[in-house]
Write a protein that holds these residues in place. Structure first.
Motif, mmCIF file in Angstrom:
data_model
loop_
_atom_site.group_PDB
_atom_site.id
_atom_site.type_symbol
_atom_site.label_atom_id
_atom_site.label_comp_id
_atom_site.label_asym_id
_atom_site.label_seq_id
_atom_site.Cartn_x
_atom_site.Cartn_y
_atom_site.Cartn_z
ATOM 1 N N LYS A 97 -4.236 1.996 -4.256
ATOM 2 C CA LYS A 97 -5.152 1.551 -3.216
ATOM 3 C C LYS A 97 -4.597 0.311 -2.523
ATOM 4 N N LYS A 98 -4.602 0.354 -1.202
ATOM 5 C CA LYS A 98 -3.955 -0.688 -0.409
ATOM 6 C C LYS A 98 -4.483 -2.087 -0.714
ATOM 7 N N LYS A 99 -5.800 -2.261 -0.699
ATOM 8 C CA LYS A 99 -6.375 -3.587 -0.906
ATOM 9 C C LYS A 99 -6.050 -4.115 -2.308
ATOM 10 N N THR A 100 -6.182 -3.259 -3.311
ATOM 11 C CA THR A 100 -5.892 -3.673 -4.690
ATOM 12 C C THR A 100 -4.436 -4.074 -4.824
ATOM 13 N N ARG A 101 -3.554 -3.297 -4.205
ATOM 14 C CA ARG A 101 -2.121 -3.589 -4.259
ATOM 15 C C ARG A 101 -1.797 -4.919 -3.583
ATOM 16 N N ARG A 102 -2.365 -5.112 -2.397
ATOM 17 C CA ARG A 102 -2.089 -6.335 -1.648
ATOM 18 C C ARG A 102 -2.661 -7.570 -2.353
ATOM 19 N N ASP A 103 -3.839 -7.414 -2.953
ATOM 20 C CA ASP A 103 -4.440 -8.526 -3.702
ATOM 21 C C ASP A 103 -3.583 -8.895 -4.907
ATOM 22 N N LEU A 104 -3.065 -7.890 -5.587
ATOM 23 C CA LEU A 104 -2.209 -8.140 -6.748
ATOM 24 C C LEU A 104 -0.933 -8.872 -6.327
ATOM 25 N N LEU A 105 -0.307 -8.397 -5.269
ATOM 26 C CA LEU A 105 0.926 -9.031 -4.805
ATOM 27 C C LEU A 105 0.671 -10.484 -4.394
ATOM 28 N N TYR A 106 -0.447 -10.715 -3.723
ATOM 29 C CA TYR A 106 -0.769 -12.084 -3.306
ATOM 30 C C TYR A 106 -0.963 -12.989 -4.518
ATOM 31 N N SER A 107 -1.578 -12.447 -5.567
ATOM 32 C CA SER A 107 -1.808 -13.248 -6.779
ATOM 33 C C SER A 107 -0.503 -13.605 -7.487
ATOM 34 N N LEU A 108 0.568 -12.845 -7.188
ATOM 35 C CA LEU A 108 1.863 -13.064 -7.840
ATOM 36 C C LEU A 108 2.847 -13.830 -6.959
ATOM 37 N N ARG A 109 2.374 -14.318 -5.824
ATOM 38 C CA ARG A 109 3.304 -14.931 -4.858
ATOM 39 C C ARG A 109 4.009 -16.163 -5.413
ATOM 40 N N GLU A 110 3.389 -16.864 -6.363
ATOM 41 C CA GLU A 110 4.024 -18.048 -6.943
ATOM 42 C C GLU A 110 4.365 -17.839 -8.417
ATOM 43 N N GLN A 118 5.431 1.294 2.315
ATOM 44 C CA GLN A 118 4.241 0.482 2.490
ATOM 45 C C GLN A 118 4.208 -0.672 1.502
ATOM 46 N N SER A 119 4.679 -0.427 0.284
ATOM 47 C CA SER A 119 4.676 -1.488 -0.726
ATOM 48 C C SER A 119 5.640 -2.609 -0.356
#
Length: 285
Positions: A144-157, A173-174
C-alpha cells in the motif's frame, strides 16, 4: 539432563536461492535422514530433491496452512520423528512460513537444530559496497502506497544500512518513494536474481538508480529485487556545503533566522544545531 529426550528434532534447513549447487553437504544429509520434510512448495522442493537423489515424504507447509500443519508437525515430533523445515529458497522463517511452528516447539520443549546456509539479503549485502557493520532488515516493502511512504519517511534518519525486498511490479514506484521520502542523493544498491543466470548488482544515488532502471525493462522485469540503502550520515560541522549555505542565504532574505535554519535543515536533511552555529556566525559578520 536432556530436556528433549522424549521428542524428535525439528531441523531448519536452508536451500539454494537460485543456483542448486549452493547447498551444504550437511543440508543434503539432513534431508535424506529425516522422517518428513515440511516444504513451502512441494513441487519446488521436489526439483531440489531429485537433483540430489533425495527420496523422502513431503507435506505442504505454507502461509495459508501454517497453523493447521504446525499442529500435525508437533504431534509427529512428540512421537519422536525428525522433521526438516524448508522454504522455497534460502533460510526458512526469514520472510517465510515457520515462525508459529518454532514458537510451538519451544512451548512443547521440542529440540530445534538450525543449519547455516543461503540468505539472499545477506548475500546481496556482502557485495553491495555499503557498510555491513550495522544493518536492519525490513523484509518486503508494504504494497500500500501510504504505508510504504510512511515507513520510508520514518527511516530517513536511520544510521544503519537498510535492506528491503521488493517485487518487479513495484520497484519503480518504490524507488520514487525513496527519492521523495528519504533523499534523491542517498546511495542505493539494487540486487536482482542473486546466484542465478541473470544476476545483477548495481549501485548509485537514488535518482540515478531510477533513471537506470527506466532505460531498460530487462533490468527489473524478472525476479525478486533487493534494495540496500546506505544509512543516514550527519554532516559534520565543517561539512556544511556551499549548496547548503546558498539555500540558507536565499531563505534568510525573506524569513527569520529560525525559519531559515529549519527549512534549510529539512531540505538538506542535516542537523539544525550544525546549521545554527554557521547561521549565528554569519549574522555576526
Amino acid at each position: 539432563m536432556n530436556l528433549f529426550k522424549k521428542s524428535g528434532v525439528l531441523y531448519i534447513v536452508p536451500t539454494p536461492i537460485g543456483n542448486l549447487s549452493d547447498i551444504t553437504y550437511r543440508a543434503v544429509d539432513t534431508l535424506k535422514s529425516v522422517n518428513l520434510i515440511a516444504a513451502e512448495n512441494i513441487y519446488h522442493t521436489n526439483i531440489l530433491l531429485q537433483h540430489y537423489n533425495v527420496k523422502n515424504i513431503l507435506i505442504s507447509f505454507n502461509k495459508e496452512n501454517e497453523k493447521k500443519q504446525s499442529h500435525y508437525v508437533i504431534k509427529k515430533l512428540q512421537e519422536g520423528k525428525k522433521i526438516a523445515l524448508v522454504s522455497n529458497a534460502g533460510t526458512p522463517v526469514i520472510n517465510d512460513p515457520g515462525y508459529f511452528l518454532i514458537k510451538q516447539c519451544y512451548i512443547f520443549n521440542i529440540q530445534i537444530i538450525p543449519l547455516p546456509g543461503p540468505c539472499s539479503a545477506i548475500t546481496a549485502l556482502s557485495a553491495s559496497g555499503i557498510s555491513t557493520n550495522r544493518f536492519c532488515y525490513e523484509g518486503f516493502l508494504p504494497s500500500k502506497k501510504k504505508t510504504r511512504r510512511d515507513l520510508l519517511y520514518s527511516l530517513r534518519e536511520e544510521k544503519r544500512t537498510i535492506i528491503f525486498y521488493e517485487s518487479k511490479h513495484r520497484i519503480l514506484q518504490s524507488i520514487k518513494d525513496i527519492i521523495e521520502k528519504i533523499d534523491q542523493n542517498r546511495y542505493l544498491v539494487i540486487a536482482r536474481e542473486i546466484t542465478k543466470k541473470w544476476e545483477s548488482i548495481y549501485g548509485a544515488k537514488a535518482n540515478i538508480i531510477l533513471s537506470w532502471l527506466k532505460k531498460d525493462i530487462n533490468r527489473y522485469n524478472k525476479g525478486e529485487m533487493i534494495i540496500i540503502i546506505d544509512g543516514f550520515k550527519e554532516l559534520k560541522k565543517k561539512d556544511i556545503s556551499e549548496e547548503i549555505k546558498n539555500t540558507f542565504i536565499m531563505l534568510r532574505n525573506f524569513l527569520s533566522l529560525k525559519q531559515s535554519v529549519l527549512i534549510t535543515s529539512k531540505i538538506h536533511k542535516i542537523q539544525k544545531n550544525n546549521l545554527y552555529e554557521y547561521a549565528i556566525k554569519k549574522e555576526d559578520q
